[in-house]
Design an enzyme around this catalytic site. Structure first.
Site: not given
Length: 342
Positions: A26, A28, A225
Site C-alpha cells: 500500500d 498512503d 496500514d
C-alpha cells in the site's frame, strides 16, 4: 494463509523479503504520507529490492495514473516504473470491460487515473449522462471535484445504467490530517439514488485479481496500514500480510481486530521486511513474545516483563485474539498498551 481463525501473529525464521517473492505495498500510510516518504521506507525498500524481492505498489487511490505514482516514488528515491503500480482504477476498468461492449462509453466521476485506465481497456470516458454511457464509474477525484459530477452520475443511474466504484475508503490521509475519501463521495450518490455500486478496490477480490495478473506473484506478501482494506484484502485473497504501524492502525484497533482483520505479521515500519519475525508462544495461561508475557484478566489484558515494545504488542494480540475467537476482544488493553508506549 489458511482461512481458519488466526489467534496470534506468526513468526518467521527468515527475513520476510526472503520468504516471499513479491511485496504488494500500500502507499498512503506505508510508503508515504502527505506526499513525503515515511521514515525508513526508502532505504528498507531499496534493501528488499536489492535482495531480490519484487516490489509492487497497490493503491485504492484512483486519482493518479501509474506513471504519476511511479514518478512520485522515483522523486522520493524509490526506484519504480509505471508497471510496478497497480491502482483500483485499473481493477474497476477491467471489471467494467467485462460487463459492457467493447468501445462502450463510461461516465466518469473522478480523475485522470480513471480515464487512463478505461482507455487502456478500450473504453471511452465521457462527462455527461446525456452521452448515453453504458456504465458509471466513480473514483477519488481530489478536493476540487465539482458537485455537478455527482448529479450526472445520479441522472444516469436513475435511468438504469450500472454503477461501479473504484473503492469505498471513507477517508484518505493527507499532510494536514484525514480527509474524506471516495467512500464518502460514493455515499452521496448512494443516498441520492438508493442504488448500490459494484466495487473493485481493496479489500474485494477484483483488486487482488488485478494485482496478481499484473505482477505474476507466486508468494505475495500484502503490506499495509489499514485493517479494513489491506489486511482484509489479504484475507480475502488467501495470502499473508504484514501490518505496519505508520498509518491509521494503532495498538487498540489491532487488539480489537476481528478474524478477517488480523495480520499475519506486525511491525513498526517497512524495516520489518528485512528481518524475521519472533515467535509468539504459549506460556501458562497466556502468551510470551521476547521478554513479555500477556494474560487475560477478568476485565483487562495484563502484561508483565520487559523488552521491545513490539514483542509486547504481539503477545497482547495473541491473548486478545484467542479470547475473542471469531469475534472481537472486549477486554480493556489500554493500560498494557500505555506501558508499551503504544
Amino acid at each position: 494463509m489458511s482461512q481458519s481463525v488466526r489467534t496470534r501473529p506468526a513468526g518467521s525464521a527468515r527475513a520476510l523479503s526472503e520468504a516471499y517473492d513479491t511485496a504488494l505495498l500500500d502507499l498512503d500510510g506505508v510508503v508515504y504520507a502527505g506526499g513525503n516518504a515515511i521514515v525508513h521506507a526508502v532505504e528498507s525498500l531499496a534493501a528488499a529490492r536489492a535482495g531480490g524481492m519484487h516490489l509492487a505498489y497497490v493503491t485504492n487511490n484512483a486519482l493518479r495514473t501509474p506513471d504519476a505514482v511511479a514518478e512520485h516514488l522515483t522523486e522520493l528515491g524509490i526506484a519504480a516504473e509505471a508497471s510496478d503500480v497497480i491502482t483500483s482504477a485499473q481493477a474497476v476498468a477491467r471489471l467494467i470491460a467485462e460487463q459492457v461492449p467493447a468501445g462502450a462509453r463510461v461516465l466518469v466521476v473522478g480523475g485522470e487515473g480513471l480515464r487512463v485506465a478505461l482507455r487502456e481497456q478500450g473504453l471511452v470516458p465521457v462527462e455527461s449522462a446525456e452521452d448515453e454511457p453504458a456504465a458509471v464509474v466513480q473514483g477519488y477525484g481530489g478536493p476540487e471535484l465539482p458537485w455537478g459530477r455527482f448529479a450526472e452520475a445520479c441522472y444516469a443511474i436513475a435511468r438504469g445504467v450500472p454503477w461501479f466504484a473504484s473503492n469505498t475508503d471513507l477517508t484518505i490521509p493527507g499532510a494536514r490530517g484525514i480527509a474524506p475519501g471516495n467512500g464518502a463521495a460514493v455515499e452521496v450518490v448512494r443516498i441520492a439514488t438508493g442504488a448500490e455500486p459494484r466495487v473493485a478496490g481493496k479489500p474485494l477480490p477484483p483488486m487482488h485479481r488485478e494485482t496478481i495478473l499484473r505482477t505474476g506473484a507466486e508468494r505475495p506478501l500484502v503490506v499495509g496500514d489499514r485493517l479494513d482494506t489491506d489486511i482484509e484484502g489479504a484475507f480475502n485473497g488467501g495470502v499473508d500480510s504484514l501490518l505496519v504501524l505508520t498509518g491509521v492502525t494503532d495498538g487498540a484497533l489491532l487488539l480489537a481486530a476481528e478474524p478477517r482483520h488480523r495480520p499475519t505479521y506486525v511491525d513498526a515500519d517497512l524495516r520489518g521486511l528485512l528481518v524475521g519475525q519472533p515467535e509468539v508462544v504459549e506460556a501458562g495461561d497466556g502468551f510470551r513474545c521476547g521478554g513479555w508475557t500477556a494474560v487475560a484478566g477478568r476485565e483487562r489484558l495484563e502484561l508483565e516483563g520487559e523488552g521491545a515494545a513490539l514483542d509486547g504488542l504481539r503477545a497482547l494480540c495473541a491473548v486478545a485474539w484467542t479470547v475473542a475467537g471469531d469475534g472481537v476482544c472486549e477486554l480493556d488493553g489500554g493500560k498494557a498498551l500505555a506501558r508499551l508506549g503504544l
